[in-house]
Design a protein around this motif. Sequence first.
Motif, PDB file in Angstrom:
ATOM      1  N   PRO A  67      41.887  41.279  46.486  1.00 48.68           N
ATOM      2  CA  PRO A  67      41.612  39.943  47.024  1.00 48.68           C
ATOM      3  C   PRO A  67      40.563  39.891  48.121  1.00 48.68           C
ATOM      4  O   PRO A  67      40.274  40.877  48.811  1.00 48.68           O
ATOM      5  CB  PRO A  67      42.976  39.537  47.593  1.00 48.68           C
ATOM      6  N   TYR A  68      40.015  38.699  48.274  1.00 47.49           N
ATOM      7  CA  TYR A  68      39.289  38.292  49.466  1.00 47.49           C
ATOM      8  C   TYR A  68      40.164  37.301  50.220  1.00 47.49           C
ATOM      9  O   TYR A  68      40.954  36.572  49.614  1.00 47.49           O
ATOM     10  CB  TYR A  68      37.954  37.635  49.106  1.00 47.49           C
ATOM     11  N   VAL A  80      42.785  30.959  52.353  1.00 45.68           N
ATOM     12  CA  VAL A  80      42.155  31.066  51.039  1.00 45.68           C
ATOM     13  C   VAL A  80      42.251  32.524  50.596  1.00 45.68           C
ATOM     14  O   VAL A  80      41.844  33.428  51.331  1.00 45.68           O
ATOM     15  CB  VAL A  80      40.674  30.634  51.100  1.00 45.68           C
ATOM     16  N   VAL A  81      42.802  32.738  49.403  1.00 46.65           N
ATOM     17  CA  VAL A  81      42.864  34.079  48.810  1.00 46.65           C
ATOM     18  C   VAL A  81      42.186  33.997  47.444  1.00 46.65           C
ATOM     19  O   VAL A  81      42.517  33.122  46.637  1.00 46.65           O
ATOM     20  CB  VAL A  81      44.309  34.576  48.656  1.00 46.65           C
ATOM     21  N   ALA A  82      41.240  34.891  47.187  1.00 44.92           N
ATOM     22  CA  ALA A  82      40.488  34.845  45.938  1.00 44.92           C
ATOM     23  C   ALA A  82      40.421  36.220  45.309  1.00 44.92           C
ATOM     24  O   ALA A  82      40.271  37.228  46.000  1.00 44.92           O
ATOM     25  CB  ALA A  82      39.079  34.317  46.180  1.00 44.92           C
ATOM     26  N   ALA A  83      40.510  36.260  43.992  1.00 43.43           N
ATOM     27  CA  ALA A  83      40.324  37.499  43.241  1.00 43.43           C
ATOM     28  C   ALA A  83      38.831  37.740  43.041  1.00 43.43           C
ATOM     29  O   ALA A  83      38.080  36.811  42.718  1.00 43.43           O
ATOM     30  CB  ALA A  83      41.021  37.410  41.885  1.00 43.43           C
ATOM     31  N   SER A  84      38.401  38.981  43.231  1.00 45.44           N
ATOM     32  CA  SER A  84      36.975  39.279  43.081  1.00 45.44           C
ATOM     33  C   SER A  84      36.516  39.162  41.632  1.00 45.44           C
ATOM     34  O   SER A  84      35.357  38.842  41.375  1.00 45.44           O
ATOM     35  CB  SER A  84      36.672  40.683  43.598  1.00 45.44           C
ATOM     36  N   ARG A  85      37.419  39.402  40.692  1.00 44.00           N
ATOM     37  CA  ARG A  85      37.091  39.296  39.274  1.00 44.00           C
ATOM     38  C   ARG A  85      37.984  38.258  38.612  1.00 44.00           C
ATOM     39  O   ARG A  85      39.161  38.119  38.950  1.00 44.00           O
ATOM     40  CB  ARG A  85      37.281  40.645  38.553  1.00 44.00           C
ATOM     41  N   THR A  86      37.430  37.522  37.671  1.00 44.42           N
ATOM     42  CA  THR A  86      38.224  36.568  36.910  1.00 44.42           C
ATOM     43  C   THR A  86      39.012  37.310  35.840  1.00 44.42           C
ATOM     44  O   THR A  86      38.625  38.382  35.378  1.00 44.42           O
ATOM     45  CB  THR A  86      37.333  35.511  36.239  1.00 44.42           C
ATOM     46  N   ARG A  87      40.134  36.719  35.456  1.00 43.10           N
ATOM     47  CA  ARG A  87      40.976  37.312  34.420  1.00 43.10           C
ATOM     48  C   ARG A  87      41.134  36.276  33.315  1.00 43.10           C
ATOM     49  O   ARG A  87      42.077  35.490  33.287  1.00 43.10           O
ATOM     50  CB  ARG A  87      42.329  37.714  34.995  1.00 43.10           C
ATOM     51  N   ARG A  88      40.190  36.287  32.399  1.00 42.16           N
ATOM     52  CA  ARG A  88      40.137  35.235  31.391  1.00 42.16           C
ATOM     53  C   ARG A  88      41.331  35.250  30.452  1.00 42.16           C
ATOM     54  O   ARG A  88      41.688  34.237  29.864  1.00 42.16           O
ATOM     55  CB  ARG A  88      38.842  35.367  30.585  1.00 42.16           C
ATOM     56  N   HIS A  89      41.985  36.417  30.328  1.00 48.38           N
ATOM     57  CA  HIS A  89      43.055  36.512  29.344  1.00 48.38           C
ATOM     58  C   HIS A  89      44.307  35.752  29.752  1.00 48.38           C
ATOM     59  O   HIS A  89      45.112  35.381  28.912  1.00 48.38           O
ATOM     60  CB  HIS A  89      43.418  37.989  29.109  1.00 48.38           C
ATOM     61  N   ASP A  90      44.497  35.492  31.073  1.00 42.47           N
ATOM     62  CA  ASP A  90      45.734  34.817  31.463  1.00 42.47           C
ATOM     63  C   ASP A  90      45.504  33.381  31.929  1.00 42.47           C
ATOM     64  O   ASP A  90      46.469  32.653  32.198  1.00 42.47           O
ATOM     65  CB  ASP A  90      46.466  35.606  32.561  1.00 42.47           C
TER      66      ASP A  90
END
Length: 288
Positions: A76-77, A87-97
């Motif tokens: 996370p960021y 604000v918490v953000a994932a550095s990479r998207t997870r398109r599968h979920d």
Amino acid sequence: MQKTALVPYARLPRTHHDRHVLTSTVDVFGAAHWLLAERAPRPDGDLPPFDALVVSVHPDGNVELTELCAVRARWPYLDRLPDGRFVVAASRTRRHDGADQVQVFDTLGREASSFSVGDAIEHLLVDEAGHIWVGHFDENPAGIRRWSATGKVAWTSYGADIPGLYDCYALNVSGTTAWACTYMDFPLTEIRPDRPDRPVTVRANRVRGAKAVAVHGDRVAFYGGYAEERDLLTRGELTETTVEPTDTGLLTLPTGAAPGRRRVVARGSRIHVQAEPFTEWGVFDLDG
């Protein structure tokens, strides 16, 4: 080569050292925040939604604890909005979920909203007005964008005439202004979206590969570089169109040692550096 030592800035209270530091940052108002979990994420699989603790150390030394419920980001960021939300953000998207990449938590630690800003986050910094600045690395051509806290694009580097913007190496957000150094030409770009006559000023720059930049008046400092220059501190002066380097040295920990693995956050005239095990922040202040 001349050495400049970081000054101790903020420390995670020892009572929380038994938890894993997922990430840490220094916000636009100078408070340091640590996002802690019971364990580290496994490299071979996703963490399910988990509860996390944010430990905030304010400039006056006061410590604040906030429990966040059902955090989704593995790597996370973290940053804080001016109204106290996180604000918490994932550095990479997870398109599968199909999960939204950015979570905004209210002051009680509950998810209040979520949205996505695009894959390949390199930097995420909140400004004094509550906008969320995101700089991407080269797997996302979006470059640099400023988002509202509700997930609407408020400014984009697309069409802003920033030369060679393939990767946002360094990003500094202070007040409502951003400064960036981007691959592959590494110009120093000043971004003031609320200035209608000249929202972007680009200055030619000879410093390559810096991971952080600090600006104070007509002075600038770059931290980092390629290979053996990773601890380099380069000072310079700003003209209307260029950055003119004046001297170079090394930036060290307060002990004089090289930082090794580290996190870096730049805010205005300050470059904050946190070395492994990521429990302490040191600061270099160009205005110091």
